[in-house]
Design an enzyme around this catalytic site. Structure first.
Site, PDB file in Angstrom:
ATOM      1  N   SER A  10       5.144 -13.656  53.437  1.00 31.00           N
ATOM      2  CA  SER A  10       4.368 -13.443  52.216  1.00 31.00           C
ATOM      3  C   SER A  10       4.253 -14.745  51.440  1.00 31.00           C
ATOM      4  O   SER A  10       5.264 -15.317  51.024  1.00 31.00           O
ATOM      5  CB  SER A  10       5.033 -12.385  51.334  1.00 31.00           C
ATOM      6  OG  SER A  10       4.427 -12.372  50.056  1.00 31.00           O
ATOM      7  N   HIS A  35       0.699 -12.869  55.097  1.00 29.05           N
ATOM      8  CA  HIS A  35       0.656 -11.733  54.178  1.00 29.05           C
ATOM      9  C   HIS A  35       0.309 -12.237  52.782  1.00 29.05           C
ATOM     10  O   HIS A  35       0.978 -13.123  52.241  1.00 29.05           O
ATOM     11  CB  HIS A  35       2.010 -11.020  54.164  1.00 29.05           C
ATOM     12  CG  HIS A  35       2.005  -9.726  53.401  1.00 29.05           C
ATOM     13  ND1 HIS A  35       1.493  -8.560  53.921  1.00 29.05           N
ATOM     14  CD2 HIS A  35       2.423  -9.433  52.152  1.00 29.05           C
ATOM     15  CE1 HIS A  35       1.622  -7.588  53.025  1.00 29.05           C
ATOM     16  NE2 HIS A  35       2.172  -8.092  51.939  1.00 29.05           N
ATOM     17  N   ASP A  37      -0.235 -11.173  48.940  1.00 34.59           N
ATOM     18  CA  ASP A  37       0.023 -10.172  47.910  1.00 34.59           C
ATOM     19  C   ASP A  37      -0.860 -10.429  46.693  1.00 34.59           C
ATOM     20  O   ASP A  37      -0.716 -11.450  46.022  1.00 34.59           O
ATOM     21  CB  ASP A  37       1.495 -10.205  47.486  1.00 34.59           C
ATOM     22  CG  ASP A  37       2.413  -9.571  48.523  1.00 34.59           C
ATOM     23  OD1 ASP A  37       2.115  -8.446  48.958  1.00 34.59           O
ATOM     24  OD2 ASP A  37       3.426 -10.195  48.883  1.00 34.59           O
ATOM     25  N   MET A  39      -1.860  -9.256  43.000  1.00 40.40           N
ATOM     26  CA  MET A  39      -1.310  -8.504  41.864  1.00 40.40           C
ATOM     27  C   MET A  39      -2.202  -8.691  40.642  1.00 40.40           C
ATOM     28  O   MET A  39      -2.688  -9.802  40.389  1.00 40.40           O
ATOM     29  CB  MET A  39       0.100  -9.004  41.534  1.00 40.40           C
ATOM     30  CG  MET A  39       1.086  -8.888  42.674  1.00 40.40           C
ATOM     31  SD  MET A  39       2.686  -9.570  42.178  1.00 40.40           S
ATOM     32  CE  MET A  39       3.675  -9.152  43.622  1.00 40.40           C
ATOM     33  N   HIS A  68      -2.710  -7.399  50.896  1.00 39.83           N
ATOM     34  CA  HIS A  68      -2.105  -6.228  50.256  1.00 39.83           C
ATOM     35  C   HIS A  68      -2.570  -6.195  48.807  1.00 39.83           C
ATOM     36  O   HIS A  68      -2.132  -7.009  47.985  1.00 39.83           O
ATOM     37  CB  HIS A  68      -0.576  -6.360  50.375  1.00 39.83           C
ATOM     38  CG  HIS A  68       0.188  -5.331  49.624  1.00 39.83           C
ATOM     39  ND1 HIS A  68       1.534  -5.484  49.329  1.00 39.83           N
ATOM     40  CD2 HIS A  68      -0.165  -4.128  49.100  1.00 39.83           C
ATOM     41  CE1 HIS A  68       1.958  -4.428  48.664  1.00 39.83           C
ATOM     42  NE2 HIS A  68       0.948  -3.601  48.507  1.00 39.83           N
ATOM     43  N   MET A  70      -2.384  -4.941  45.392  1.00 43.22           N
ATOM     44  CA  MET A  70      -1.606  -4.240  44.373  1.00 43.22           C
ATOM     45  C   MET A  70      -2.404  -4.269  43.079  1.00 43.22           C
ATOM     46  O   MET A  70      -1.993  -4.838  42.062  1.00 43.22           O
ATOM     47  CB  MET A  70      -0.229  -4.909  44.206  1.00 43.22           C
ATOM     48  CG  MET A  70       0.693  -4.656  45.377  1.00 43.22           C
ATOM     49  SD  MET A  70       2.246  -5.564  45.244  1.00 43.22           S
ATOM     50  CE  MET A  70       1.755  -7.112  46.007  1.00 43.22           C
ATOM     51  N   MET A 139       6.462   0.178  51.175  1.00 35.49           N
ATOM     52  CA  MET A 139       7.116  -0.727  50.235  1.00 35.49           C
ATOM     53  C   MET A 139       8.590  -0.348  50.143  1.00 35.49           C
ATOM     54  O   MET A 139       8.937   0.778  49.796  1.00 35.49           O
ATOM     55  CB  MET A 139       6.469  -0.633  48.852  1.00 35.49           C
ATOM     56  CG  MET A 139       5.079  -1.234  48.755  1.00 35.49           C
ATOM     57  SD  MET A 139       5.002  -2.979  49.250  1.00 35.49           S
ATOM     58  CE  MET A 139       6.120  -3.718  48.037  1.00 35.49           C
ATOM     59  N   GLY A 144       5.689  -5.901  42.636  1.00 31.26           N
ATOM     60  CA  GLY A 144       5.458  -6.670  41.423  1.00 31.26           C
ATOM     61  C   GLY A 144       6.278  -7.934  41.321  1.00 31.26           C
ATOM     62  O   GLY A 144       5.906  -8.864  40.620  1.00 31.26           O
ATOM     63  N   PHE A 145       7.391  -7.986  42.031  1.00 32.74           N
ATOM     64  CA  PHE A 145       8.266  -9.155  41.973  1.00 32.74           C
ATOM     65  C   PHE A 145       8.834  -9.450  43.351  1.00 32.74           C
ATOM     66  O   PHE A 145       9.189  -8.527  44.092  1.00 32.74           O
ATOM     67  CB  PHE A 145       9.447  -8.920  41.014  1.00 32.74           C
ATOM     68  CG  PHE A 145       9.047  -8.697  39.588  1.00 32.74           C
ATOM     69  CD1 PHE A 145       8.827  -9.775  38.738  1.00 32.74           C
ATOM     70  CD2 PHE A 145       8.870  -7.421  39.095  1.00 32.74           C
ATOM     71  CE1 PHE A 145       8.442  -9.567  37.428  1.00 32.74           C
ATOM     72  CE2 PHE A 145       8.485  -7.207  37.782  1.00 32.74           C
ATOM     73  CZ  PHE A 145       8.268  -8.286  36.942  1.00 32.74           C
ATOM     74  N   GLY A 147      11.860 -11.261  45.799  1.00 29.91           N
ATOM     75  CA  GLY A 147      13.299 -11.470  45.730  1.00 29.91           C
ATOM     76  C   GLY A 147      14.135 -10.244  45.451  1.00 29.91           C
ATOM     77  O   GLY A 147      15.337 -10.361  45.191  1.00 29.91           O
ATOM     78  N   ASP A 175       7.566  -4.011  53.700  1.00 28.49           N
ATOM     79  CA  ASP A 175       7.507  -5.149  52.789  1.00 28.49           C
ATOM     80  C   ASP A 175       8.493  -4.920  51.648  1.00 28.49           C
ATOM     81  O   ASP A 175       8.399  -3.940  50.915  1.00 28.49           O
ATOM     82  CB  ASP A 175       6.085  -5.273  52.236  1.00 28.49           C
ATOM     83  CG  ASP A 175       5.912  -6.444  51.276  1.00 28.49           C
ATOM     84  OD1 ASP A 175       6.869  -7.208  51.074  1.00 28.49           O
ATOM     85  OD2 ASP A 175       4.799  -6.586  50.728  1.00 28.49           O
ATOM     86  N   GLY A 176       9.442  -5.849  51.506  1.00 27.66           N
ATOM     87  CA  GLY A 176      10.356  -5.807  50.371  1.00 27.66           C
ATOM     88  C   GLY A 176      11.802  -5.951  50.779  1.00 27.66           C
ATOM     89  O   GLY A 176      12.388  -5.039  51.344  1.00 27.66           O
ATOM     90  N   GLY A 177      12.375  -7.108  50.530  1.00 22.14           N
ATOM     91  CA  GLY A 177      13.785  -7.313  50.809  1.00 22.14           C
ATOM     92  C   GLY A 177      14.135  -7.375  52.282  1.00 22.14           C
ATOM     93  O   GLY A 177      15.303  -7.202  52.649  1.00 22.14           O
ATOM     94  N   GLY A 197       9.227 -12.689  52.295  1.00 20.27           N
ATOM     95  CA  GLY A 197       8.846 -13.782  51.418  1.00 20.27           C
ATOM     96  C   GLY A 197       9.995 -14.738  51.223  1.00 20.27           C
ATOM     97  O   GLY A 197      10.088 -15.784  51.869  1.00 20.27           O
ATOM     98  N   SER A 198      10.922 -14.356  50.355  1.00 19.07           N
ATOM     99  CA  SER A 198      12.079 -15.209  50.072  1.00 19.07           C
ATOM    100  C   SER A 198      12.856 -15.558  51.321  1.00 19.07           C
ATOM    101  O   SER A 198      13.334 -16.691  51.482  1.00 19.07           O
ATOM    102  CB  SER A 198      13.006 -14.497  49.072  1.00 19.07           C
ATOM    103  OG  SER A 198      12.314 -14.139  47.900  1.00 19.07           O
TER     104      SER A 198
END
Length: 225
Positions: A10, A35, A37, A39, A68, A70, A139, A144-145, A147, A175-177, A197-198
Protein backbone atom coordinates in the site's frame (compact mmCIF):
# COMPACT_ATOMS: atom_id res chain seq x y z
CA UNK A 1 -8.61 -23.56 -8.78
CA UNK A 2 -5.99 -22.06 -6.48
CA UNK A 3 -5.50 -18.35 -6.95
CA UNK A 4 -1.87 -17.16 -6.93
CA UNK A 5 -0.42 -15.61 -3.79
CA UNK A 6 0.02 -11.89 -4.44
CA UNK A 7 1.67 -9.16 -2.37
CA UNK A 8 0.16 -5.68 -2.80
CA UNK A 9 2.13 -2.97 -0.99
CA UNK A 10 0.00 0.00 0.00
CA UNK A 11 1.52 3.29 -1.10
CA UNK A 12 -0.32 4.99 1.75
CA UNK A 13 2.81 4.12 3.74
CA UNK A 14 5.16 5.56 1.10
CA UNK A 15 6.99 8.88 1.21
CA UNK A 16 4.56 11.18 -0.61
CA UNK A 17 7.36 13.61 -1.43
CA UNK A 18 8.76 11.02 -3.86
CA UNK A 19 5.73 8.90 -4.61
CA UNK A 20 6.73 7.99 -8.17
CA UNK A 21 10.13 6.79 -6.99
CA UNK A 22 8.48 4.79 -4.21
CA UNK A 23 6.20 3.04 -6.72
CA UNK A 24 9.26 2.20 -8.85
CA UNK A 25 11.04 0.88 -5.78
CA UNK A 26 8.30 -1.49 -4.62
CA UNK A 27 7.82 -2.70 -8.19
CA UNK A 28 11.52 -3.55 -8.39
CA UNK A 29 11.38 -5.09 -4.90
CA UNK A 30 8.86 -7.72 -5.97
CA UNK A 31 5.37 -6.25 -5.55
CA UNK A 32 2.71 -8.07 -7.56
CA UNK A 33 0.14 -5.27 -7.36
CA UNK A 34 0.31 -1.63 -6.32
CA UNK A 35 -2.41 -0.98 -3.71
CA UNK A 36 -3.76 2.56 -3.80
CA UNK A 37 -5.80 3.73 -0.80
CA UNK A 38 -8.10 6.63 -1.61
CA UNK A 39 -9.49 8.46 1.45
CA UNK A 40 -11.93 11.36 1.44
CA UNK A 41 -11.98 12.67 5.02
CA UNK A 42 -15.70 11.85 5.10
CA UNK A 43 -16.16 8.09 4.82
CA UNK A 44 -12.88 7.67 6.71
CA UNK A 45 -11.05 10.17 8.95
CA UNK A 46 -8.07 10.91 6.69
CA UNK A 47 -7.57 12.42 3.24
CA UNK A 48 -4.99 10.77 0.99
CA UNK A 49 -5.02 11.80 -2.68
CA UNK A 50 -7.19 11.83 -5.77
CA UNK A 51 -7.11 10.57 -9.37
CA UNK A 52 -4.70 13.24 -10.63
CA UNK A 53 -1.98 12.20 -8.18
CA UNK A 54 -2.56 8.55 -9.01
CA UNK A 55 -2.37 9.32 -12.73
CA UNK A 56 0.95 11.11 -12.18
CA UNK A 57 2.57 7.94 -10.80
CA UNK A 58 0.79 5.42 -13.01
CA UNK A 59 3.73 5.40 -15.41
CA UNK A 60 6.12 4.35 -12.64
CA UNK A 61 4.97 0.73 -12.82
CA UNK A 62 3.33 -1.67 -15.25
CA UNK A 63 2.00 -3.75 -12.35
CA UNK A 64 -1.77 -3.74 -11.78
CA UNK A 65 -3.03 -0.76 -9.77
CA UNK A 66 -5.46 -2.03 -7.13
CA UNK A 67 -7.52 1.02 -6.18
CA UNK A 68 -9.42 0.88 -2.88
CA UNK A 69 -11.99 3.67 -2.71
CA UNK A 70 -12.63 4.66 0.90
CA UNK A 71 -14.93 7.41 -0.27
CA UNK A 72 -18.65 8.10 -0.17
CA UNK A 73 -20.28 8.50 -2.55
CA UNK A 74 -17.96 6.54 -4.83
CA UNK A 75 -19.96 6.48 -8.06
CA UNK A 76 -19.15 10.05 -9.22
CA UNK A 77 -15.42 9.24 -9.14
CA UNK A 78 -15.33 5.79 -10.75
CA UNK A 79 -14.68 7.09 -14.25
CA UNK A 80 -11.91 9.44 -13.09
CA UNK A 81 -10.01 6.62 -11.37
CA UNK A 82 -10.55 4.33 -14.34
CA UNK A 83 -9.06 6.97 -16.65
CA UNK A 84 -6.21 7.56 -14.19
CA UNK A 85 -5.06 3.98 -14.70
CA UNK A 86 -6.84 1.76 -12.18
CA UNK A 87 -6.94 -1.93 -13.09
CA UNK A 88 -9.14 -3.00 -10.17
CA UNK A 89 -11.58 -0.62 -8.44
CA UNK A 90 -12.96 -1.66 -5.08
CA UNK A 91 -15.96 -0.02 -3.41
CA UNK A 92 -17.24 -0.41 0.14
CA UNK A 93 -20.48 -2.15 1.03
CA UNK A 94 -21.08 0.68 3.50
CA UNK A 95 -20.35 3.60 1.16
CA UNK A 96 -23.65 3.89 -0.65
CA UNK A 97 -27.15 2.49 -1.10
CA UNK A 98 -26.64 0.94 -4.55
CA UNK A 99 -23.69 -1.45 -4.38
CA UNK A 100 -24.99 -3.52 -7.30
CA UNK A 101 -25.14 -0.43 -9.52
CA UNK A 102 -21.64 0.67 -8.46
CA UNK A 103 -20.20 -2.71 -9.45
CA UNK A 104 -22.06 -2.57 -12.77
CA UNK A 105 -20.54 0.87 -13.42
CA UNK A 106 -17.00 -0.37 -12.73
CA UNK A 107 -17.43 -3.26 -15.13
CA UNK A 108 -18.92 -0.94 -17.76
CA UNK A 109 -15.69 1.07 -17.56
CA UNK A 110 -13.77 -2.08 -18.51
CA UNK A 111 -12.19 -2.53 -15.08
CA UNK A 112 -12.17 -5.40 -12.62
CA UNK A 113 -14.68 -4.83 -9.84
CA UNK A 114 -14.08 -5.40 -6.16
CA UNK A 115 -16.17 -5.16 -3.02
CA UNK A 116 -14.83 -4.39 0.45
CA UNK A 117 -16.28 -4.46 3.96
CA UNK A 118 -15.24 -2.93 7.27
CA UNK A 119 -14.47 -5.10 10.31
CA UNK A 120 -17.96 -4.64 11.75
CA UNK A 121 -19.75 -5.61 8.52
CA UNK A 122 -20.74 -9.27 8.14
CA UNK A 123 -19.69 -11.55 5.29
CA UNK A 124 -23.37 -11.97 4.39
CA UNK A 125 -23.44 -8.36 3.13
CA UNK A 126 -21.91 -9.45 -0.20
CA UNK A 127 -23.92 -12.61 -0.87
CA UNK A 128 -26.12 -10.91 -3.47
CA UNK A 129 -23.21 -9.45 -5.46
CA UNK A 130 -20.68 -12.27 -5.24
CA UNK A 131 -21.19 -13.17 -8.91
CA UNK A 132 -20.43 -9.60 -9.99
CA UNK A 133 -16.96 -9.26 -8.50
CA UNK A 134 -13.38 -10.18 -9.35
CA UNK A 135 -12.12 -9.37 -5.87
CA UNK A 136 -13.37 -9.36 -2.29
CA UNK A 137 -11.40 -7.25 0.19
CA UNK A 138 -11.69 -7.82 3.93
CA UNK A 139 -10.58 -4.91 6.09
CA UNK A 140 -8.74 -6.30 9.10
CA UNK A 141 -8.44 -2.86 10.70
CA UNK A 142 -10.84 0.07 10.77
CA UNK A 143 -10.00 2.06 7.62
CA UNK A 144 -8.54 5.52 7.76
CA UNK A 145 -5.10 5.11 9.29
CA UNK A 146 -2.00 3.05 8.55
CA UNK A 147 -0.02 1.16 11.15
CA UNK A 148 -2.94 -0.41 13.03
CA UNK A 149 -2.86 -3.89 14.53
CA UNK A 150 -4.63 -6.78 12.80
CA UNK A 151 -8.07 -7.61 14.26
CA UNK A 152 -7.99 -11.41 14.84
CA UNK A 153 -11.78 -11.85 14.59
CA UNK A 154 -11.52 -11.09 10.88
CA UNK A 155 -9.99 -14.53 10.30
CA UNK A 156 -13.44 -16.07 10.76
CA UNK A 157 -14.85 -13.66 8.20
CA UNK A 158 -12.09 -14.57 5.75
CA UNK A 159 -12.98 -18.25 6.16
CA UNK A 160 -16.67 -17.52 5.60
CA UNK A 161 -15.97 -15.55 2.44
CA UNK A 162 -13.61 -18.19 1.11
CA UNK A 163 -16.42 -20.73 1.51
CA UNK A 164 -18.85 -18.33 -0.20
CA UNK A 165 -16.48 -17.86 -3.15
CA UNK A 166 -16.16 -21.60 -3.66
CA UNK A 167 -14.77 -22.34 -7.12
CA UNK A 168 -15.40 -18.88 -8.56
CA UNK A 169 -12.37 -17.09 -10.07
CA UNK A 170 -12.35 -14.41 -7.36
CA UNK A 171 -9.34 -13.10 -5.45
CA UNK A 172 -9.71 -12.73 -1.68
CA UNK A 173 -7.67 -9.81 -0.38
CA UNK A 174 -6.93 -8.73 3.19
CA UNK A 175 -5.84 -5.23 4.18
CA UNK A 176 -4.82 -4.02 7.63
CA UNK A 177 -2.02 -4.99 9.96
CA UNK A 178 -0.75 -7.78 7.70
CA UNK A 179 2.86 -8.69 8.51
CA UNK A 180 5.25 -11.59 8.08
CA UNK A 181 4.19 -12.69 11.58
CA UNK A 182 0.52 -13.21 10.70
CA UNK A 183 0.58 -13.76 6.93
CA UNK A 184 0.43 -17.55 7.33
CA UNK A 185 -2.74 -17.29 9.44
CA UNK A 186 -4.35 -14.95 6.90
CA UNK A 187 -3.53 -17.24 3.98
CA UNK A 188 -4.57 -20.35 5.90
CA UNK A 189 -7.96 -18.72 6.45
CA UNK A 190 -8.36 -18.35 2.69
CA UNK A 191 -6.81 -15.10 1.47
CA UNK A 192 -4.52 -15.00 -1.55
CA UNK A 193 -3.82 -11.24 -1.85
CA UNK A 194 -2.01 -9.59 1.04
CA UNK A 195 -1.96 -5.82 1.35
CA UNK A 196 0.83 -4.44 3.51
CA UNK A 197 1.84 -0.85 4.08
CA UNK A 198 3.99 -0.33 7.15
CA UNK A 199 5.28 -3.90 7.00
CA UNK A 200 6.68 -3.30 3.49
CA UNK A 201 8.03 0.24 3.87
CA UNK A 202 9.58 -0.06 7.33
CA UNK A 203 13.33 0.49 7.40
CA UNK A 204 13.52 0.98 3.63
CA UNK A 205 14.18 -2.74 3.15
CA UNK A 206 11.37 -3.16 0.63
CA UNK A 207 12.70 -6.27 -1.11
CA UNK A 208 13.45 -8.11 2.14
CA UNK A 209 10.11 -7.10 3.68
CA UNK A 210 8.09 -8.26 0.67
CA UNK A 211 10.05 -11.50 0.53
CA UNK A 212 9.42 -12.17 4.23
CA UNK A 213 5.66 -11.69 3.84
CA UNK A 214 5.61 -13.86 0.71
CA UNK A 215 7.62 -16.59 2.41
CA UNK A 216 5.29 -16.63 5.42
CA UNK A 217 2.19 -16.65 3.23
CA UNK A 218 3.58 -19.45 1.10
CA UNK A 219 4.01 -21.85 4.03
CA UNK A 220 0.36 -22.95 4.40
CA UNK A 221 0.12 -23.26 0.60
CA UNK A 222 3.07 -25.66 0.53
CA UNK A 223 4.94 -23.27 -1.75
CA UNK A 224 7.65 -21.97 0.58
CA UNK A 225 11.17 -22.11 -0.78
Amino acid sequence: MTRPLLIAPSILAADFAKLGDEVCAIDAAGADWIHVDIMDGHFVPNISFGPDVMKSVRGASKKPFDVHLMISPADPYLEAFAKAGADVITVHVEAGPHLHRSLQAIRALGKKAGVVMNPGTPASSIENVIDMVDLVLVMSVNPGFGGQAFIPSQLDKIRAIRAMIGGRPIDLEVDGGVTAANAADVVRAGANVLVAGSAVFKGGAYKENIAAIRQAGSLPRGEAA
